[in-house]
Motif scaffolding. Structure first.
Motif, PDB file in Angstrom:
ATOM      1  N   ASP A   8       0.866  -1.183   0.000  1.00  0.00           N
ATOM      2  CA  ASP A   8       0.000   0.000   0.000  1.00  0.00           C
ATOM      3  C   ASP A   8       0.897   1.225   0.000  1.00  0.00           C
ATOM      4  OD1 ASP A   8      -1.808   2.164   0.741  1.00  0.00           O
ATOM      5  OD2 ASP A   8      -3.218   0.610   1.371  1.00  0.00           O
ATOM      6  N   ASP A   9       0.586   2.217  -0.822  1.00  0.00           N
ATOM      7  CA  ASP A   9       1.453   3.398  -0.912  1.00  0.00           C
ATOM      8  C   ASP A   9       1.199   4.392   0.223  1.00  0.00           C
ATOM      9  OD1 ASP A   9      -1.058   4.048  -1.877  1.00  0.00           O
ATOM     10  OD2 ASP A   9      -0.307   5.506  -3.327  1.00  0.00           O
ATOM     11  N   GLU A  10       0.186   4.138   1.063  1.00  0.00           N
ATOM     12  CA  GLU A  10      -0.062   4.999   2.217  1.00  0.00           C
ATOM     13  C   GLU A  10       0.673   4.421   3.425  1.00  0.00           C
ATOM     14  OE1 GLU A  10      -4.090   6.566   2.748  1.00  0.00           O
ATOM     15  OE2 GLU A  10      -4.652   5.429   0.965  1.00  0.00           O
ATOM     16  N   GLN A  11       1.749   5.071   3.822  1.00  0.00           N
ATOM     17  CA  GLN A  11       2.605   4.543   4.875  1.00  0.00           C
ATOM     18  C   GLN A  11       1.860   4.341   6.190  1.00  0.00           C
ATOM     19  OE1 GLN A  11       6.314   6.610   5.235  1.00  0.00           O
ATOM     20  NE2 GLN A  11       6.929   5.546   7.102  1.00  0.00           N
ATOM     21  N   TYR A  32       5.650  -0.120  -0.512  1.00  0.00           N
ATOM     22  CA  TYR A  32       4.811   1.012  -0.920  1.00  0.00           C
ATOM     23  C   TYR A  32       4.618   1.077  -2.431  1.00  0.00           C
ATOM     24  CZ  TYR A  32       6.298   2.201   3.799  1.00  0.00           C
ATOM     25  OH  TYR A  32       6.573   2.156   5.147  1.00  0.00           O
ATOM     26  N   ASN A  33       5.152   0.111  -3.165  1.00  0.00           N
ATOM     27  CA  ASN A  33       4.952   0.058  -4.611  1.00  0.00           C
ATOM     28  C   ASN A  33       4.984  -1.394  -5.068  1.00  0.00           C
ATOM     29  OD1 ASN A  33       7.802  -0.678  -5.638  1.00  0.00           O
ATOM     30  ND2 ASN A  33       8.192   1.078  -4.305  1.00  0.00           N
ATOM     31  N   LEU A  55      -1.902   1.987  -6.711  1.00  0.00           N
ATOM     32  CA  LEU A  55      -0.490   2.103  -6.371  1.00  0.00           C
ATOM     33  C   LEU A  55       0.190   3.011  -7.387  1.00  0.00           C
ATOM     34  CD1 LEU A  55       0.251  -1.651  -5.528  1.00  0.00           C
ATOM     35  CD2 LEU A  55       0.149   0.244  -3.899  1.00  0.00           C
ATOM     36  N   PRO A  56       1.342   3.601  -7.039  1.00  0.00           N
ATOM     37  CA  PRO A  56       1.966   4.580  -7.928  1.00  0.00           C
ATOM     38  C   PRO A  56       2.572   3.994  -9.197  1.00  0.00           C
ATOM     39  CG  PRO A  56       3.350   4.165  -6.014  1.00  0.00           C
ATOM     40  CD  PRO A  56       2.041   3.492  -5.750  1.00  0.00           C
TER      41      PRO A  56
END
Length: 232
Positions: A8-11, A32-33, A55-56
């Motif tokens: 998940d890209d939200e820490q 995170y990616n 995701l980014p």
């Protein structure tokens, strides 16, 4: 203890999930990616993955599809979206379950444990049980002890959820099993409005892997308005 992959890209969310899973003595690999998560799979045995859809770099659905090309461990999709379409797409890509943001951490932990139990990775009995008998139906062979499935001597690569659905149908040979009963036995949750679609998508995946026709099925037959059946 099981290894859990969290992407998940939200820490803040990954940290929250990590805290609750570690409290249950799980080992957590958080990323995170998508690229780093896929790289982790090359060297680390994973028992369950929690994937965010947005995701980014690589979206969670693509990661899910790539995982399913090589692995059968359970996948739980974590998404801010709550539409029936998103759920069906996730299941089509091979996901076993989903949970919608915002979520209750204890519910997430419960879903993780439920999916691991279905995959025989969590709370295994301390004493080895005698192997269950092998089920054989017209070239379809299910080994309930090793969780292996063969069709005409060809190994079927099934997810834990797909295996459980097929096993239940085979154990009820000649009987119709309703979508509600399948959902309650496999997901062990209260039957909700879109649950029939969830079961239907997994049945479709099973048929595809078995190269079975929906219109003229050799194995899984649809009894419209009732459920599914495998005949002797």
């Amino acid at each position: 203890m099981p290894n859990i992959l969290v992407v998940d890209d939200e820490q803040a969310i990954t940290n929250l999930i990590e805290v609750y899973l570690k409290n249950e003595n799980f080992t957590v690999y958080k990323f995170y990616n998508g690229a780093d998560a896929l790289a982790c799979l090359e060297n680390t045995p994973i028992d369950l993955a929690i994937l965010d859809i947005m995701l980014p770099d690589i979206d969670g659905l693509t990661i899910c599809r790539k995982i399913r090309e090589r692995y059968t461990f359970p996948i739980l999709m974590l998404t801010a979206k709550d539409s029936e379409t998103d759920q069906i797409i996730g299941f089509t890509m091979g996901a076993d379950d989903y949970i919608t943001k915002p979520f209750r951490p204890l519910e997430l932990v419960a879903r993780v444990k439920a999916n691991l139990r279905r995959a025989n990775k969590y709370n295994q009995p301390a004493v080895k049980e005698e192997p269950d008998p092998i089920i054989s139906i017209r070239g379809l062979v299910i080994n309930t002890a090793s969780h292996e499935c063969l069709l005409n001597e060809r190994k079927l690569s099934l997810t834990p959820t797909e295996f459980q659905i097929l096993l239940i149908l085979c154990q009820n040979l000649g009987k119709v099993v309703s979508s509600e009963d399948l959902f309650l036995q496999v997901w062990k949750e209260k039957y909700y409005e879109n649950a029939a679609n969830t079961v239907m998508v997994h049945i479709r995946h099973l048929r595809a892997k078995m190269k079975d026709s929906a219109d003229h099925p050799k194995y899984i037959k649809t009894v419209w308005g009732v459920g599914y059946r495998i005949d002797e």
